[in-house]
Design a protein around this motif. Structure first.
Motif, short mmCIF file in Angstrom:
data_model
loop_
_atom_site.label_atom_id
_atom_site.label_comp_id
_atom_site.label_asym_id
_atom_site.label_seq_id
_atom_site.Cartn_x
_atom_site.Cartn_y
_atom_site.Cartn_z
N UNK A 86 0.92 -1.24 0.05
CA UNK A 86 0.12 0.16 -0.05
C UNK A 86 0.98 1.39 0.10
N UNK A 87 0.56 2.16 -0.96
CA UNK A 87 1.21 3.38 -0.78
C UNK A 87 0.54 4.74 -0.07
N UNK A 88 1.20 5.64 0.23
CA UNK A 88 0.51 6.77 0.92
C UNK A 88 1.53 7.88 0.30
N UNK A 89 0.43 8.96 -0.17
CA UNK A 89 1.20 10.19 -0.74
C UNK A 89 0.85 11.03 0.54
N UNK A 90 2.13 11.71 0.78
CA UNK A 90 2.45 12.82 1.61
C UNK A 90 3.12 13.92 0.95
N UNK A 91 2.67 15.10 1.72
CA UNK A 91 3.40 16.53 1.43
C UNK A 91 4.37 16.98 2.33
N UNK A 92 5.70 17.17 1.96
CA UNK A 92 6.68 17.76 3.02
C UNK A 92 6.18 19.27 3.41
N UNK A 93 6.10 19.39 4.65
CA UNK A 93 5.69 20.71 5.38
C UNK A 93 7.03 21.17 6.04
N UNK A 94 7.50 22.24 5.66
CA UNK A 94 8.83 23.07 6.47
C UNK A 94 10.20 22.48 5.83
N UNK A 95 10.99 22.96 6.25
CA UNK A 95 12.33 22.60 5.88
C UNK A 95 13.30 21.68 6.89
N UNK A 96 12.55 20.96 7.41
CA UNK A 96 13.39 19.96 8.34
C UNK A 96 14.21 18.95 7.60
N UNK A 97 13.89 18.71 6.44
CA UNK A 97 14.60 17.47 5.58
C UNK A 97 15.67 18.27 4.55
N UNK A 98 15.58 19.41 4.54
CA UNK A 98 16.28 20.27 3.44
C UNK A 98 17.81 19.82 3.91
N UNK A 99 18.61 19.80 2.77
CA UNK A 99 18.52 20.13 1.53
C UNK A 99 18.01 18.69 0.50
N UNK A 100 17.60 17.63 1.35
CA UNK A 100 17.11 16.34 0.69
C UNK A 100 15.75 16.64 0.14
N UNK A 101 14.66 16.93 1.03
CA UNK A 101 13.45 17.42 0.62
C UNK A 101 12.90 18.73 0.81
N UNK A 102 12.05 19.16 0.19
CA UNK A 102 11.65 20.72 0.27
C UNK A 102 10.28 20.80 0.51
N UNK A 103 10.14 21.88 1.29
CA UNK A 103 8.68 22.28 1.52
C UNK A 103 7.53 22.34 0.41
N UNK A 104 6.58 21.42 0.64
CA UNK A 104 5.71 21.40 -0.65
C UNK A 104 6.08 20.14 -1.38
N UNK A 105 6.92 19.37 -1.52
CA UNK A 105 7.16 18.53 -2.05
C UNK A 105 6.53 17.33 -1.86
N UNK A 106 5.95 16.63 -2.83
CA UNK A 106 5.03 15.41 -2.83
C UNK A 106 5.85 14.12 -2.80
N UNK A 107 5.51 13.15 -1.70
CA UNK A 107 6.12 11.97 -1.86
C UNK A 107 5.32 10.89 -1.74
N UNK B 25 10.68 7.35 18.73
CA UNK B 25 9.40 7.17 17.78
C UNK B 25 8.91 5.55 17.86
N UNK B 26 7.84 5.52 18.24
CA UNK B 26 7.31 4.02 18.28
C UNK B 26 6.85 3.54 17.03
N UNK B 27 7.58 2.33 16.60
CA UNK B 27 7.58 1.98 15.39
C UNK B 27 6.21 1.61 14.84
N UNK B 28 5.26 1.55 15.73
CA UNK B 28 3.50 1.34 15.52
C UNK B 28 3.11 2.79 15.04
N UNK B 29 3.93 4.03 15.23
CA UNK B 29 3.53 5.28 14.79
C UNK B 29 4.05 5.60 13.25
N UNK B 30 4.87 4.61 12.76
CA UNK B 30 5.42 4.81 11.48
C UNK B 30 4.38 4.28 10.28
N UNK B 31 4.16 5.19 9.55
CA UNK B 31 3.07 5.16 8.47
C UNK B 31 3.65 4.42 7.21
N UNK B 32 4.87 4.90 7.18
CA UNK B 32 5.65 4.15 5.92
C UNK B 32 7.10 4.80 5.80
#
Length: 110
Positions: free
Chosen positions: A1-22, A98-105
């Motif tokens: 199963x795939x889940x679509x998420x949108x990055x919010x903020x710059x915490x993963x910059x420079x790898x991922x960017x605010x608004x990027x769809x994953x 982070x509890x592994x049970x809270x990991x979405x994907x």
């Protein structure tokens, strides 16, 4: 199963960017070290976070995290420590382990 998420903020910059769809694939196992994961947090404004796994169950608690977890020498079973790629991001120092049970994907391809 795939889940679509949108990055919010710059915490993963420079790898991922605010608004990027994953796309994140649901995990049927515990996350691996260095994987980028999506997990739930109890925040109605931003209920999901995207971070990189810094340590998994059985690993020593990373040196940078040790002051926030006094008396915890190793990451316990069923938990991971996370960090953002941006050094000023929120991570397990603020969020705790982070509890592994809270990991979405796990994020696949960027």
């Amino acid at each position: 199963m795939w889940i679509r998420v949108t990055v919010r903020g710059n915490s993963m910059s420079p790898t991922l960017h605010d608004g990027q769809k994953l796309l994140a694939r649901k995990l049927f196992r515990d996350p691996h070290r260095h994987e980028v994961i999506v997990f739930r947090v109890p925040d109605p404004e931003l209920p999901h976070r995207v971070k990189r796994v810094a340590a998994v169950a059985g690993d020593p608690v990373p040196e940078w995290l040790a002051p926030a977890l006094p008396g915890v020498a190793r990451v316990p079973d069923g938990f991971v420590a996370v960090a953002g790629d941006n050094p000023r991001s929120q991570d397990s120092r603020q969020l705790g382990l982070i509890d592994c049970g809270d990991v979405v994907g796990a994020v696949r391809g960027r």
